[in-house]
Scaffold this active site. Structure first.
Site, PDB file in Angstrom:
ATOM      1  N   ASP A  69       0.823  -1.612   0.388  1.00 54.37           N
ATOM      2  CA  ASP A  69      -0.180   0.104  -0.354  1.00 54.37           C
ATOM      3  C   ASP A  69       0.611   0.739   0.163  1.00 54.37           C
ATOM      4  O   ASP A  69       0.138   2.063   1.028  1.00 54.37           O
ATOM      5  CB  ASP A  69      -0.973  -0.084   0.795  1.00 54.37           C
ATOM      6  CG  ASP A  69      -1.796  -0.969   1.295  1.00 54.37           C
ATOM      7  OD1 ASP A  69      -2.290  -1.923  -0.112  1.00 54.37           O
ATOM      8  OD2 ASP A  69      -2.183  -1.878   2.076  1.00 54.37           O
TER       9      ASP A  69
ATOM     10  N   LYS B 147       2.069   1.856  -5.401  1.00 53.42           N
ATOM     11  CA  LYS B 147       3.081   1.554  -6.864  1.00 53.42           C
ATOM     12  C   LYS B 147       1.617   1.415  -7.625  1.00 53.42           C
ATOM     13  O   LYS B 147       2.112   1.922  -8.842  1.00 53.42           O
ATOM     14  CB  LYS B 147       2.934  -0.132  -5.760  1.00 53.42           C
ATOM     15  CG  LYS B 147       3.829  -0.467  -4.998  1.00 53.42           C
ATOM     16  CD  LYS B 147       3.991  -1.721  -5.113  1.00 53.42           C
ATOM     17  CE  LYS B 147       2.661  -2.654  -4.101  1.00 53.42           C
ATOM     18  NZ  LYS B 147       2.679  -2.174  -3.387  1.00 53.42           N
TER      19      LYS B 147
ATOM     20  N   GLN C  21       2.127  -6.531  -2.680  1.00 55.96           N
ATOM     21  CA  GLN C  21       2.905  -6.393  -1.814  1.00 55.96           C
ATOM     22  C   GLN C  21       3.564  -5.626  -1.705  1.00 55.96           C
ATOM     23  O   GLN C  21       4.046  -4.599  -1.839  1.00 55.96           O
ATOM     24  CB  GLN C  21       3.390  -7.589  -1.091  1.00 55.96           C
ATOM     25  CG  GLN C  21       1.770  -8.155  -0.707  1.00 55.96           C
ATOM     26  CD  GLN C  21       1.348  -9.384  -2.150  1.00 55.96           C
ATOM     27  OE1 GLN C  21       1.775  -9.590  -3.049  1.00 55.96           O
ATOM     28  NE2 GLN C  21      -0.893  -9.050  -2.511  1.00 55.96           N
TER      29      GLN C  21
ATOM     30  N   GLY D 155      -3.882  -4.648  -3.656  1.00 60.88           N
ATOM     31  CA  GLY D 155      -5.521  -3.494  -4.300  1.00 60.88           C
ATOM     32  C   GLY D 155      -4.623  -2.549  -4.811  1.00 60.88           C
ATOM     33  O   GLY D 155      -4.333  -1.376  -4.189  1.00 60.88           O
ATOM     34  N   HIS D 156      -4.681  -1.566  -6.105  1.00 66.57           N
ATOM     35  CA  HIS D 156      -3.719  -0.597  -6.498  1.00 66.57           C
ATOM     36  C   HIS D 156      -4.889  -0.128  -6.929  1.00 66.57           C
ATOM     37  O   HIS D 156      -5.618   0.345  -7.625  1.00 66.57           O
ATOM     38  CB  HIS D 156      -2.964  -1.392  -7.329  1.00 66.57           C
ATOM     39  CG  HIS D 156      -2.042  -2.040  -7.811  1.00 66.57           C
ATOM     40  ND1 HIS D 156      -1.153  -2.367  -8.087  1.00 66.57           N
ATOM     41  CD2 HIS D 156      -1.702  -2.982  -6.338  1.00 66.57           C
ATOM     42  CE1 HIS D 156      -0.036  -3.175  -7.061  1.00 66.57           C
ATOM     43  NE2 HIS D 156      -0.751  -3.686  -6.157  1.00 66.57           N
TER      44      HIS D 156
HETATM   45  P1  IMO Z   1      -0.083  -4.662  -2.395  1.00 70.86           P
HETATM   46  O1  IMO Z   1      -0.168  -4.823  -3.828  1.00 70.86           O
HETATM   47  C1  IMO Z   1      -0.749  -4.974   1.915  1.00 70.86           C
HETATM   48  C2  IMO Z   1      -0.980  -8.385   3.391  1.00 70.86           C
HETATM   49  C3  IMO Z   1      -2.607  -9.485   3.933  1.00 70.86           C
HETATM   50  C4  IMO Z   1      -1.666 -10.377   5.056  1.00 70.86           C
HETATM   51  C5  IMO Z   1      -0.444 -11.312   4.450  1.00 70.86           C
HETATM   52  C6  IMO Z   1      -0.793 -12.197   4.063  1.00 70.86           C
HETATM   53  O2  IMO Z   1      -2.086  -3.761  -2.317  1.00 70.86           O
HETATM   54  O3  IMO Z   1       0.090  -3.814  -1.707  1.00 70.86           O
HETATM   55  P2  IMO Z   1      -1.593 -12.637   2.144  1.00 70.86           P
HETATM   56  O4  IMO Z   1      -3.680 -12.554   2.171  1.00 70.86           O
HETATM   57  O5  IMO Z   1      -1.117 -12.356   1.073  1.00 70.86           O
HETATM   58  O6  IMO Z   1      -1.728 -14.476   2.330  1.00 70.86           O
HETATM   59  O7  IMO Z   1      -1.957 -12.484   3.434  1.00 70.86           O
HETATM   60  O8  IMO Z   1       0.034 -10.304   3.644  1.00 70.86           O
HETATM   61  N1  IMO Z   1      -1.372  -7.990   2.210  1.00 70.86           N
HETATM   62  C7  IMO Z   1      -0.828  -7.086   2.073  1.00 70.86           C
HETATM   63  N2  IMO Z   1      -0.758  -5.728   2.371  1.00 70.86           N
HETATM   64  N3  IMO Z   1      -1.009  -4.344   0.777  1.00 70.86           N
HETATM   65  C8  IMO Z   1      -1.028  -5.602   0.029  1.00 70.86           C
HETATM   66  O9  IMO Z   1      -0.616  -5.839  -1.251  1.00 70.86           O
HETATM   67  C9  IMO Z   1      -0.852  -6.707   0.946  1.00 70.86           C
HETATM   68  N4  IMO Z   1      -1.360  -8.381   0.416  1.00 70.86           N
HETATM   69  C10 IMO Z   1      -1.250  -9.068   0.656  1.00 70.86           C
HETATM   70  O10 IMO Z   1      -3.003  -8.340   5.254  1.00 70.86           O
HETATM   71  O11 IMO Z   1      -1.273  -9.465   6.361  1.00 70.86           O
HETATM   72 MG    MG Z   2      -3.257  -3.207  -1.368  1.00 64.21          MG
END
Ligand code: IMO
Ligand code: MG
Length: 430
Positions: free
Chosen positions: A13, A16, A223, A40-41
């Site tokens: 978050d 990106k 992530q 979630g972008h």
């Molecule tokens: P973007 O791309 C923030 C976190 C989840 C959890 C951990 C594992 O939008 O930056 P998972 O479902 O991947 O097995 O969960 O990773 N998580 C994120 N946190 N932004 C994301 O993606 C995330 N994708 C997974 O909240 O702590």
């Molecule tokens: Mg996100």
């Protein structure tokens, strides 16, 4: 320079989606190399917020080629929904969007298992997105996974599906009727396999050809580094490698093909889900940041945990990714604060730690050592050039560069593509 990796340096978050949307204008190919629809972008498209979970935001430019490569896990249903939304908005997709034949497929049982593991009180709760990401990568590593190429061949698919349902029977029967589940999966398969077949390709080969032709390629992570399976806050991580090395294994491109690595970093820190977060704020300032930054999960809607900028995390991130340049986002969200704190080290049992520790206990119990800087002193949002930024805003940027050991080339001051400024005249991406 023709290939660029853009990745998150914190816990995801970082913005990106907006950054990739900004850089995509200069790229020919935009490639997602890991993760799944846990991402979630959020970006602004035609003046409205628009969220993409799987497809790179380059898709919003009609002529760019977009790819999802082998390191990604693909939920065919989620992908179809995303493409349907794009088509409804008259954004062309066919002929310029491709999915690797080698990417693994997320099936409904992965989501069921994700949910079960998260509610099992005897296991560590990770706070996952419950999209089936972890269980799908687990199957991949256990060599029982189903890839896109397997999914689109009915005979192969049915055999692998039955093997998987059999071996997961003990677990699945606690939460569903397995016969019914199988029937539903096969019914969906009829539609989704035809849909997926249209986009399936040997993306590694396509990329090799593009690299030969010196096409400009942007590799986009989901992530962030602190959610990386190897270098994040294990076990509170995702199940893939968002770090720069992931761009090589996740695309089928040798590491020497990566020309540059750009890190996206938010002017403060957030985290969703469980796990250590040394600079987390539980007070009014934390609420202020959540409010001002609209820090609510784009995938799950969960309120994000908020805290000060952590230079220890960033130094770790700069090192493990080989980052030379950074893009600072959401600086405008610090407007209105009298003082800004930056964590420069941690303290644990009387000792000062300058590097991010591996121990889950130290990560949990260490206390941040702060340096205090003055508030931004004036309006930042809407500023059109670096020179016009208030003095203290520039001071903050300079201090972050010193602390983390990388140059900040771009500063984002709002959610729109245009609300982005370069810090120097010679800033170039390709
Ligand atoms: P973007 O791309 C923030 C976190 C989840 C959890 C951990 C594992 O939008 O930056 P998972 O479902 O991947 O097995 O969960 O990773 N998580 C994120 N946190 N932004 C994301 O993606 C995330 N994708 C997974 O909240 O702590
Ligand atoms: Mg996100």
């Amino acid at each position: 320079m023709s290939t660029l990796v853009v990745l998150g340096t914190q816990w995801g978050d970082e913005g990106k989606g907006k950054v990739v949307h900004y850089l995509a204008a200069d790229s020919d190919y935009i490639v997602r190399y890991q993760g799944g629809n846990n991402a979630g972008h959020t970006l602004i498209y035609q003046d409205k917020p628009f969220v993409l979970h799987l497809i790179p935001s380059g898709i919003l430019f009609p002529k760019k080629i977009c790819m999802i490569t082998n390191g990604v896990v693909v939920d065919p249903k989620a992908l179809k929904e995303e493409i349907d939304v794009l088509k409804k908005k008259k954004i062309p997709v066919d002929g310029r969007f491709f999915v690797s034949e080698r990417a693994h497929v997320i099936l409904p049982y992965h989501k069921l298992i994700d949910g079960m593991l998260e509610s099992d009180t005897t296991k560590t709760k990770i706070g996952t997105t419950k999209k089936g990401i972890g269980p799908c990568y687990t199957d991949k590593v256990r060599r029982v996974g189903i890839r896109v190429i397997d999914y689109i061949d009915k005979e192969v698919f049915v055999e692998l599906l039955d093997q998987n349902l059999k071996e997961k029977e003990d677990m699945l029967k606690k939460v569903c009727d397995i016969k019914k589940l199988r029937k539903e999966i096969l019914k969906d398969h009829e539609v989704l396999s035809k849909f997926l077949k249209k986009y399936a390709a040997d993306t590694s080969l396509m990329l090799a050809e593009a690299i030969k032709k010196k096409k400009k390629i942007l590799f986009e992570s989901a992530q962030g580094t602190m959610l990386d399976l190897d270098y994040g806050t294990y076990p509170f991580v995702t199940s893939s490698n968002p770090t720069s090395g992931g761009a090589s294994t996740g695309t089928g491109m040798g590491p020497a093909c990566v020309d540059d690595v750009l890190g996206v970093v938010k002017a403060y820190t957030t985290r969703v889900g469980e796990g250590p977060f040394p600079t987390e704020l539980f007070d009014k300032t934390g609420e202020f940041l959540r409010d001002k930054g609209q820090e609510y999960g784009a995938t799950t809607g969960r309120p994000r945990r908020c805290g000060w900028f952590d230079a220890v995390v960033l130094r770790h991130s700069v090192r493990v990714n080989g980052i030379k340049r950074l893009i600072l986002t959401k600086l405008d969200c610090l407007e209105g604060l009298d003082k800004i704190k930056v964590c420069v080290a941690y303290k644990y049992k009387g000792k000062i730690l300058k590097e991010f520790p591996a121990s889950r206990i130290v990560q949990r119990d260490c206390k941040p050592v702060y340096e205090e800087l003055p508030g931004l002193d004036g309006k930042v949002a809407g500023v059109k050039s670096y020179d016009k930024l208030p003095k203290n805003a520039k001071k903050y940027i300079k201090r972050l560069e010193e602390l983390v050991g990388a140059k900040i080339d771009l500063v984002s001051l709002g959610r729109k593509r245009e609300e982005t400024i370069k810090t120097g005249k010679n800033v170039k991406w390709f």
